[in-house]
Design an enzyme around this catalytic site. Structure first.
Site, PDB file in Angstrom:
ATOM      1  N   ASP A  29       5.475  14.571  40.003  1.00  0.00           N
ATOM      2  CA  ASP A  29       6.201  15.836  39.854  1.00  0.00           C
ATOM      3  C   ASP A  29       5.367  16.939  40.500  1.00  0.00           C
ATOM      4  OD1 ASP A  29       7.281  18.350  38.740  1.00  0.00           O
ATOM      5  OD2 ASP A  29       8.460  17.033  37.465  1.00  0.00           O
ATOM      6  N   ILE A  30       6.006  17.750  41.318  1.00  0.00           N
ATOM      7  CA  ILE A  30       5.306  18.774  42.085  1.00  0.00           C
ATOM      8  C   ILE A  30       4.894  19.970  41.206  1.00  0.00           C
ATOM      9  CG2 ILE A  30       7.284  20.159  42.902  1.00  0.00           C
ATOM     10  CD1 ILE A  30       4.570  18.727  45.175  1.00  0.00           C
ATOM     11  N   HIS A  93      16.541  10.925  36.426  1.00  0.00           N
ATOM     12  CA  HIS A  93      15.097  10.689  36.509  1.00  0.00           C
ATOM     13  C   HIS A  93      14.467  10.691  35.131  1.00  0.00           C
ATOM     14  CE1 HIS A  93      15.843  15.038  36.989  1.00  0.00           C
ATOM     15  NE2 HIS A  93      14.702  15.228  36.339  1.00  0.00           N
TER      16      HIS A  93
END
Ligand code: AMP
Length: 131
Positions: A29-30, A93
């Site tokens: 995850d950014i 997700h």
């Protein structure tokens, strides 16, 4: 139009990849809650996780299990926490978040800012443990 996650799977948008097979893809995850915060997605584009066909949903869970075991080995933590939100990106997700305390999985808290080098290092560490 393809979701941002489909564009990641297709290689149009870069990601810090952890693992993939023909049906599933895992990447960092950014905007991580903790170092090692990972997203696991089906390659098939379905918005809501509980609309996945049963075989894909169970496959996604089993793939996430393998990713979680790799995170457990690579990142120091008590548990790997699991969350499903899907309020932002309309592509199913699962969030996997290394936990040492309950607040580590509080999505309201400010996200970590990591350098590209650190993201790469973390992705490589977790990826190496993926079996
Ligand atoms: P949600 O849909 O509410 O589960 O949140 C979507 C999650 O996807 C957020 O935690 C974002 O930080 C993450 N995210 C969005 N775009 C990207 C991207 N390009 N690469 C990695 N993570 C992303």
């Amino acid at each position: 139009m393809a979701t941002i996650f489909s564009r990641i799977v297709n290689g149009e948008i870069p990601s810090y990849k952890i693992a993939e097979d023909d049906r599933f893809y895992a990447f960092l995850d950014i905007n991580p809650l903790a170092e090692g915060h990972t997203l696991v997605i089906p390659k098939v584009e379905v918005n809501y996780i509980f609309d996945l066909d049963p075989d894909t949903l169970s496959g996604l869970t089993l793939f996430a299990q393998r990713v979680a075991k790799a995170i457990d080995k690579a990142m120091p933590c008590k548990r790997v926490g699991v969350a499903v939100l899907g309020l932002e990106v309309p592509h199913a997700h699962i969030h996997l978040v290394p936990l040492n305390k309950e607040s580590d999985i509080d999505f309201r808290k400010p996200k970590l800012k990591l350098t590209p080098e650190r993201f790469t290092e973390i992705a490589q560490k977790i990826s190496k443990e993926f079996k």
